[in-house]
Design a protein around this motif. Structure first.
Motif, PDB file in Angstrom:
ATOM      1  N   GLN A   1     -17.664 -78.945 -29.398  1.00  0.00           N
ATOM      2  CA  GLN A   1     -17.086 -79.220 -30.717  1.00  0.00           C
ATOM      3  C   GLN A   1     -17.466 -78.124 -31.703  1.00  0.00           C
ATOM      4  OE1 GLN A   1     -17.396 -83.123 -32.448  1.00  0.00           O
ATOM      5  NE2 GLN A   1     -17.094 -84.173 -30.490  1.00  0.00           N
ATOM      6  N   ASP A   2     -18.715 -77.704 -31.682  1.00  0.00           N
ATOM      7  CA  ASP A   2     -19.157 -76.627 -32.573  1.00  0.00           C
ATOM      8  C   ASP A   2     -18.392 -75.338 -32.291  1.00  0.00           C
ATOM      9  OD1 ASP A   2     -21.031 -78.192 -33.887  1.00  0.00           O
ATOM     10  OD2 ASP A   2     -22.690 -77.582 -32.607  1.00  0.00           O
ATOM     11  N   ILE A   3     -18.207 -75.033 -31.010  1.00  0.00           N
ATOM     12  CA  ILE A   3     -17.507 -73.797 -30.633  1.00  0.00           C
ATOM     13  C   ILE A   3     -16.061 -73.821 -31.119  1.00  0.00           C
ATOM     14  CG2 ILE A   3     -16.618 -72.479 -28.660  1.00  0.00           C
ATOM     15  CD1 ILE A   3     -19.222 -73.319 -27.171  1.00  0.00           C
ATOM     16  N   LEU A   4     -15.361 -74.928 -30.861  1.00  0.00           N
ATOM     17  CA  LEU A   4     -13.959 -75.021 -31.271  1.00  0.00           C
ATOM     18  C   LEU A   4     -13.825 -75.000 -32.791  1.00  0.00           C
ATOM     19  CD1 LEU A   4     -12.452 -77.661 -28.800  1.00  0.00           C
ATOM     20  CD2 LEU A   4     -12.579 -75.176 -28.566  1.00  0.00           C
ATOM     21  N   HIS A   5     -14.695 -75.723 -33.478  1.00  0.00           N
ATOM     22  CA  HIS A   5     -14.662 -75.762 -34.941  1.00  0.00           C
ATOM     23  C   HIS A   5     -14.800 -74.351 -35.512  1.00  0.00           C
ATOM     24  CE1 HIS A   5     -15.425 -77.674 -38.914  1.00  0.00           C
ATOM     25  NE2 HIS A   5     -16.229 -76.633 -39.104  1.00  0.00           N
TER      26      HIS A   5
END
Length: 250
Positions: A173-177
């Motif tokens: 989630q952090d990477i995509l965000h």
């Protein structure tokens, strides 16, 4: 000759001719690249329905992404709510007959904002949930910014239709965000970024999802249906189609 004229008149009487009855209002600019896509898709979809001599009647309020983020970051939720209400009221004053928020994440504020604007509202969340249900998908993956993936507004709408929602783990989630905000909203589209999204979708597929919601209006700029072998739900296109359908209704 008279019989031929009668047939022509009858054909005209019983042939539905779509016209745009309502002016579309857009609150966009949160990501300018996807707002551009809204304008393109709405016009293409409308022309397909009413003919090539037309273009869509659209009122657009394009807000500064930095303003949106700054208001959303305030501890008092009334800051972002009033900000969006004011933009919606501007659309109303411009003559829009209904409106859309051209961003998935912004829909977390919709329950508090929409009733105060006084215009009919087309929800990207509700329209997407309908499409997932119609496709017969019972377990769907959800991608987007962290507020969308970690929030409840998509999960709840899908759960009401008997659909389970699966999101990436916290690290992904952090990477995509970060990828969405540093690249996609700036219309930076790279093969490296595409591979990141595809790798995350493959992880979701292994968890049993039958399709994936592209729950950020910038993601469809990078990821297309041909990239994967399971159904993708392009929220931008779904939202635009719903807007056009509502605009041509009497």
């Amino acid at each position: 000759m008279a019989g031929g004229s009668h047939r022509i008149i009858c054909t005209l009487l019983f042939t539905r001719i779509d016209v745009q009855h309502k002016t579309i209002g857009l609150i966009g600019g949160i990501g300018w690249a996807s707002t551009l896509e809204y304008y393109r898709l709405i016009n293409e979809m409308l022309v397909a329905r009413i003919g090539p001599a037309h273009s869509a009647r659209i009122m657009l309020v394009s807000i500064d992404q930095a303003d949106f983020v700054a208001h959303a970051a305030q501890p008092d939720p009334r800051a972002i709510e009033q900000f969006l209400v004011a933009e919606g009221q501007r659309l109303q004053g411009m003559g829009a007959d209904f409106f859309l928020l051209c961003a998935n994440g912004a829909h977390r504020f919709a329950p508090a904002v929409v009733p105060r604007i006084g215009l009919p509202f087309i929800s990207i969340v509700e329209e997407t949930a309908k499409k997932v249900q119609q496709a017969g998908v019972r377990k769907v993956g959800l991608l987007g910014v962290k507020q969308t993936m970690a929030g409840r507004f998509y999960h709840d709408a899908l759960e009401q239709r008997g659909i389970a929602t699966v999101t990436p783990d916290a690290a992904d989630q952090d990477i995509l965000h970060d990828l969405i905000y540093t690249e996609l909203v700036q219309n930076i589209l790279t093969e490296a970024g595409r591979k990141i999204f595809l790798d995350v979708m493959e992880k979701l597929r292994r968890q049993g999802v039958q399709g994936v919601i592209l729950g950020c209006t910038e993601i469809p700029l990078l990821i297309r249906q041909g990239d994967v072998d399971m159904p993708l739900f392009n929220t931008t296109a779904i939202h635009c189609a719903a807007a056009v359908a509502f605009a041509v209704e009497d």
